[in-house]
Write an enzyme that holds these catalytic residues in place. Sequence first.
Site, PDB file in Angstrom:
ATOM      1  N   TYR A  29     -28.172 -50.632  99.502  1.00 55.38           N
ATOM      2  CA  TYR A  29     -27.111 -50.137  98.642  1.00 55.38           C
ATOM      3  C   TYR A  29     -25.799 -49.545  99.493  1.00 55.38           C
ATOM      4  O   TYR A  29     -25.323 -48.257  99.487  1.00 55.38           O
ATOM      5  CB  TYR A  29     -27.832 -48.858  98.075  1.00 55.38           C
ATOM      6  CG  TYR A  29     -28.630 -49.086  97.000  1.00 55.38           C
ATOM      7  CD1 TYR A  29     -27.895 -49.438  95.631  1.00 55.38           C
ATOM      8  CD2 TYR A  29     -30.078 -49.549  97.129  1.00 55.38           C
ATOM      9  CE1 TYR A  29     -28.895 -49.828  94.589  1.00 55.38           C
ATOM     10  CE2 TYR A  29     -30.994 -49.795  96.079  1.00 55.38           C
ATOM     11  CZ  TYR A  29     -30.158 -50.190  94.843  1.00 55.38           C
ATOM     12  OH  TYR A  29     -31.109 -50.517  93.842  1.00 55.38           O
ATOM     13  N   TYR A 157     -37.489 -45.769  88.382  1.00 55.39           N
ATOM     14  CA  TYR A 157     -37.090 -46.909  89.084  1.00 55.39           C
ATOM     15  C   TYR A 157     -38.185 -47.933  89.431  1.00 55.39           C
ATOM     16  O   TYR A 157     -39.471 -47.394  89.499  1.00 55.39           O
ATOM     17  CB  TYR A 157     -36.906 -46.208  90.652  1.00 55.39           C
ATOM     18  CG  TYR A 157     -36.473 -47.341  91.668  1.00 55.39           C
ATOM     19  CD1 TYR A 157     -34.911 -48.023  91.524  1.00 55.39           C
ATOM     20  CD2 TYR A 157     -37.460 -47.653  92.485  1.00 55.39           C
ATOM     21  CE1 TYR A 157     -34.676 -49.150  92.279  1.00 55.39           C
ATOM     22  CE2 TYR A 157     -37.067 -49.038  93.440  1.00 55.39           C
ATOM     23  CZ  TYR A 157     -35.627 -49.629  93.385  1.00 55.39           C
ATOM     24  OH  TYR A 157     -35.468 -50.609  94.205  1.00 55.39           O
ATOM     25  N   ASP A 258     -46.429 -48.359  87.123  1.00 56.68           N
ATOM     26  CA  ASP A 258     -45.899 -48.841  88.487  1.00 56.68           C
ATOM     27  C   ASP A 258     -46.197 -47.935  89.435  1.00 56.68           C
ATOM     28  O   ASP A 258     -45.760 -46.730  89.581  1.00 56.68           O
ATOM     29  CB  ASP A 258     -44.443 -49.073  88.351  1.00 56.68           C
ATOM     30  CG  ASP A 258     -43.823 -49.479  89.435  1.00 56.68           C
ATOM     31  OD1 ASP A 258     -44.476 -49.429  90.574  1.00 56.68           O
ATOM     32  OD2 ASP A 258     -42.607 -49.446  89.542  1.00 56.68           O
ATOM     33  N   LYS A 287     -45.588 -50.938  98.581  1.00 56.90           N
ATOM     34  CA  LYS A 287     -45.234 -50.184  99.664  1.00 56.90           C
ATOM     35  C   LYS A 287     -46.562 -49.481 100.567  1.00 56.90           C
ATOM     36  O   LYS A 287     -46.605 -50.471 101.542  1.00 56.90           O
ATOM     37  CB  LYS A 287     -44.739 -48.574  98.948  1.00 56.90           C
ATOM     38  CG  LYS A 287     -43.331 -48.944  98.310  1.00 56.90           C
ATOM     39  CD  LYS A 287     -42.531 -47.823  98.052  1.00 56.90           C
ATOM     40  CE  LYS A 287     -41.135 -48.198  97.916  1.00 56.90           C
ATOM     41  NZ  LYS A 287     -40.452 -48.179  96.513  1.00 56.90           N
TER      42      LYS A 287
END
Length: 446
Positions: A29, A157, A258, A287
């Site tokens: 980003y 997200y 998620d 992750k």
Amino acid sequence: MWRHSEHYLTIMTPEQLIALDQQHVWHPYASMDNPPPAYPVASAHGVRLTLADGTQLIDGMASWWCAVHGYNHPHLNAAMTKQIADMSHVMFGGITHVPAVTLAKRLVDMTPAGLEKVFFADSGSVAVEVAIKMALQYWHSKGQTNKQKLVTIRNGYHGDTFGAMAVCDPVNGMHSLFAGVLPQHHFIAAPPMGFDRPLETVDLDELESTLQQHQNELAALILEPIVQGAGGMRFYSPAWLKAAADLCKQYNVLLIADEIATGFGRSGALFACDHADVSPDIMCLGKAITGGTMSFAATLTTTEIATSISRGEASCFMHGPTFMANPLACAVANASLDLLEQTDWKAQVNGLNQALKQQLEPALALEYVEDVRVLGAIGVVQVTDPVDLGKIQKMLVDEGVWVRPFGKLVYVMPPYVMSPQDLALLCQGMLRALATYFKEPHDPTH
Ligand SMILES: *Cc1c(COP(=O)(O)O)cnc(C)c1O
């Protein structure tokens, strides 16, 4: 001219490294038009990052939820070294291996009941794509070809690929930029904040009316259970999650959990779904799955969904990444699970939870602090104005801590192995940097 990397290593000063980085290397980003300098990290050990100039920083980010056992862990390193000697990689079409099979069995055993089939992929976003495709292919196999839409909660997200992006918060995720190509899904308000907040029936009204109205076109509800991460660092109640899961069953809509950020203990339960005793139809993991060493992810589903997909028109699930079930990643994921089992992760997370509350809650009294919230090993200080990242980043580094705020959120999710002393240094450093930042005048447009 192309040169051997060794050549660069011997001639590059940290300043040259930063300059070349700014010239050629894109960061997450980030702007490439006069990008801010990145901090060169030379090594990482335990809970500390060592910068190229020798400065040590206490790491509050666990490299975005991943490095739960700390960096350079001998057990993880040994597992990778051993696996490299056997094979770093082999294709997964028509081939299998011990690291993948062992890992699949362990994940099935530790995740909520009913999740029995495991699809390994190479990153969290891909695991989310896989989950969405599973849901769509499941309904297709049932002859319900209209069930192709998703419903999700705002502030979510789920990753940066197109399918995942389409269920990220439309505002944070800048959906307007991609309006022409993103599939249009249903968004409902995020659940009210607060892990302990008692459930009121109105809290489920919007979800229920959406499910009722659109059940014939809805394939699944996708959400981050209990902890909304990058979309706002918000916590909501297990009671809401449980009620939402029940509504999904009632209206024949699948539930995709998620757990890429929350999985493996971060929220205080092994999986955030465990807080609510919810078994989703599909669960995404990523992750921390490899203890912060390698990019890897898994999507788990039920026998019913897997079998139905396999009896559908395609006779198989239509996905197969090149690096699927990479042996090196599977081996280190197994080693990370060993550590979770051996180290009493729950006691570590509970200890961090108490310490984070003790360290951060007094900040509520500060005029520039809007909210402080702590769940599991996650601590969030929400300030009154969005921070100028470049400015505050330097102040944090000057205090000897690595914390990466976004917007109004200054937060930590440290490695589980952080000692109480280091956690105190981390929180104090973060709060001192905030004090310095809010003492100076700011241009509110930045
Ligand atoms: C980070 C994250 C993803 C995306 O994972 P990547 O490995 O970055 O692709 C998806 N969902 C959640 C909840 C995440 O935190």
